[in-house]
Design a protein around this motif. Structure first.
Motif, PDB file in Angstrom:
ATOM      1  N   SER A 168      23.834  13.747  76.834  1.00 54.60           N
ATOM      2  CA  SER A 168      22.900  13.484  75.742  1.00 54.60           C
ATOM      3  C   SER A 168      21.600  12.917  76.294  1.00 54.60           C
ATOM      4  CB  SER A 168      23.514  12.503  74.742  1.00 54.60           C
ATOM      5  OG  SER A 168      23.605  11.214  75.339  1.00 54.60           O
ATOM      6  N   THR A 243      28.988  24.465  73.008  1.00 56.28           N
ATOM      7  CA  THR A 243      27.831  23.574  72.996  1.00 56.28           C
ATOM      8  C   THR A 243      26.483  24.253  72.728  1.00 56.28           C
ATOM      9  OG1 THR A 243      27.605  23.830  75.395  1.00 56.28           O
ATOM     10  CG2 THR A 243      28.963  21.997  74.615  1.00 56.28           C
ATOM     11  N   HIS A 244      26.469  25.573  72.513  1.00 59.64           N
ATOM     12  CA  HIS A 244      25.169  26.255  72.420  1.00 59.64           C
ATOM     13  C   HIS A 244      24.327  25.711  71.274  1.00 59.64           C
ATOM     14  CE1 HIS A 244      26.255  29.050  69.050  1.00 59.64           C
ATOM     15  NE2 HIS A 244      27.457  28.775  69.489  1.00 59.64           N
ATOM     16  N   ASN A 245      24.945  25.335  70.159  1.00 60.44           N
ATOM     17  CA  ASN A 245      24.178  24.752  69.056  1.00 60.44           C
ATOM     18  C   ASN A 245      23.660  23.365  69.416  1.00 60.44           C
ATOM     19  OD1 ASN A 245      24.428  26.943  67.310  1.00 60.44           O
ATOM     20  ND2 ASN A 245      26.367  26.210  66.475  1.00 60.44           N
ATOM     21  N   ASP A 246      24.482  22.592  70.130  1.00 56.25           N
ATOM     22  CA  ASP A 246      24.053  21.246  70.542  1.00 56.25           C
ATOM     23  C   ASP A 246      22.849  21.319  71.475  1.00 56.25           C
ATOM     24  OD1 ASP A 246      26.267  20.104  69.163  1.00 56.25           O
ATOM     25  OD2 ASP A 246      27.555  20.558  70.883  1.00 56.25           O
ATOM     26  N   ALA A 248      20.704  23.901  71.705  1.00 60.47           N
ATOM     27  CA  ALA A 248      19.570  24.444  70.959  1.00 60.47           C
ATOM     28  C   ALA A 248      18.890  23.374  70.109  1.00 60.47           C
ATOM     29  CB  ALA A 248      20.030  25.605  70.081  1.00 60.47           C
ATOM     30  N   ASP A 249      19.680  22.435  69.581  1.00 57.71           N
ATOM     31  CA  ASP A 249      19.141  21.380  68.721  1.00 57.71           C
ATOM     32  C   ASP A 249      18.729  20.129  69.502  1.00 57.71           C
ATOM     33  OD1 ASP A 249      19.575  23.036  66.569  1.00 57.71           O
ATOM     34  OD2 ASP A 249      21.499  22.149  66.039  1.00 57.71           O
ATOM     35  N   GLY A 250      18.937  20.134  70.816  1.00 60.30           N
ATOM     36  CA  GLY A 250      18.513  19.012  71.633  1.00 60.30           C
ATOM     37  C   GLY A 250      19.460  17.836  71.661  1.00 60.30           C
ATOM     38  N   ARG A 251      20.644  17.990  71.100  1.00 60.65           N
ATOM     39  CA  ARG A 251      21.616  16.887  71.127  1.00 60.65           C
ATOM     40  C   ARG A 251      22.247  16.723  72.505  1.00 60.65           C
ATOM     41  NH1 ARG A 251      22.758  19.417  66.130  1.00 60.65           N
ATOM     42  NH2 ARG A 251      24.497  20.553  67.086  1.00 60.65           N
TER      43      ARG A 251
END
Length: 299
Positions: A168, A243-246, A248-251
């Motif tokens: 993170s 994790t691709h959404n994480d 992409a969203d910068g999380r």
């Protein structure tokens, strides 16, 4: 058992009024039609048609058989049409076994489309973190990640997913961002409890490719590792499908990205080797493969 071809010939003779016309309808010879009807009469031990030079009439037994022959042939046609319809529009229950992260991140996002495409299907998703007996668990298929060792399984490759080191932004802001592989020794690493192969990260070291790590925090599920990383617990090595959404969203952000080897985990649909797949399962796997390669998985 009465031969179906003889019943078809018998009904055609009645409907057309002659052996010649019945032969034309069925694409056979008049003598072939005559032999088929004669075989039927011989098997039953009774005359079904009275033949004169001018006309053909059914005997009482022939009239009785005609009603039942029409019903038999109609039922056969209905059965054939139903089977064709089932193949074109699969129906029934498909039971899929997979680890919870696979169900959550690969199957759940596609469930609505799968059911809209095949509305006669019923989908059961069974969570299993370990290898299970597909027959004992009554599962039609399982989805597995990585190498397959069981030779009793028939496998179809759905695609692959790249492995990356992730943390993170909050963790990196507090602990600093590693610049080289050796810097990981000063960081809190998140890994798996087992097997040990999952704790070999895609980095180069003096001994060659692959860096074995000793996790400070270990868990049995990739989804748990993902949540640990999202909650700033350390650096984890996880597959893109998780994790691709994480990212992409910068999380989560990649760590040592330029040094990370392009390792991928294969994603498999597995079945026991027992002939062709049922149409409901084959249709499900075909659409699943297409959609996963369109989005969440690489070739």
């Amino acid at each position: 058992m009465l031969p179906i071809d003889s019943l078809i010939a018998f009904v055609a003779v009645k409907d057309t009024g002659s052996f010649t016309s019945a032969a034309e309808r069925l694409g056979q010879t008049p003598s072939g039609i005559s032999r088929a009807v004669s075989r039927l009469e011989s098997q039953l031990g009774m005359a079904l048609i009275t033949r004169t030079t001018r006309r053909l009439d059914l005997t009482e037994e022939g009239e009785w058989l005609l009603l039942r022959a029409r019903k038999i042939l109609s039922d056969l046609q209905d059965t054939e049409e139903h089977l064709v319809a089932c193949f074109l529009q699969p129906s029934g229950t498909v039971r899929v076994n997979a680890a919870t992260p696979v169900l959550d991140h690969l199957l759940a996002p596609l469930a609505a489309e799968l059911m809209d495409t095949y509305p006669l299907l019923r989908l059961e998703m069974i969570s299993g973190e370990t290898i299970i007996d597909l027959i004992e668990e009554r599962a039609d298929m399982a989805i597995r990640i990585g190498n397959l060792a069981d030779s009793t399984l028939n496998a179809r490759r759905l695609g692959s997913s790249r492995l990356r080191l992730l943390a993170s932004p909050e963790y990196l802001a507090q602990h600093g961002e590693p610049k080289k592989t050796e810097d990981l020794a000063r960081h809190r690493l998140i890994g798996f409890t087992e097997p040990a192969s999952l704790n070999i990260w895609p980095l180069t070291q003096e001994q060659g490719e692959g860096l074995p790590i000793q996790p400070a925090i270990a868990a049995s599920s990739g989804e748990t590792l993902r949540h640990l990383a999202l909650n700033h617990a350390g650096i984890a090595c996880l597959a893109d499908f998780l994790t691709h959404n994480d990212v992409a969203d910068g999380r989560l952000v990649p760590v040592l990205n330029t040094l990370t080897l392009p390792w991928k985990q294969a994603v498999w649909a597995v079945f026991y080797k027992q002939g062709a797949l049922a149409p409901r399962v084959a249709a499900f796997v075909d659409l699943l493969t297409l959609r996963l390669k369109d989005g969440m998985l690489e070739p």
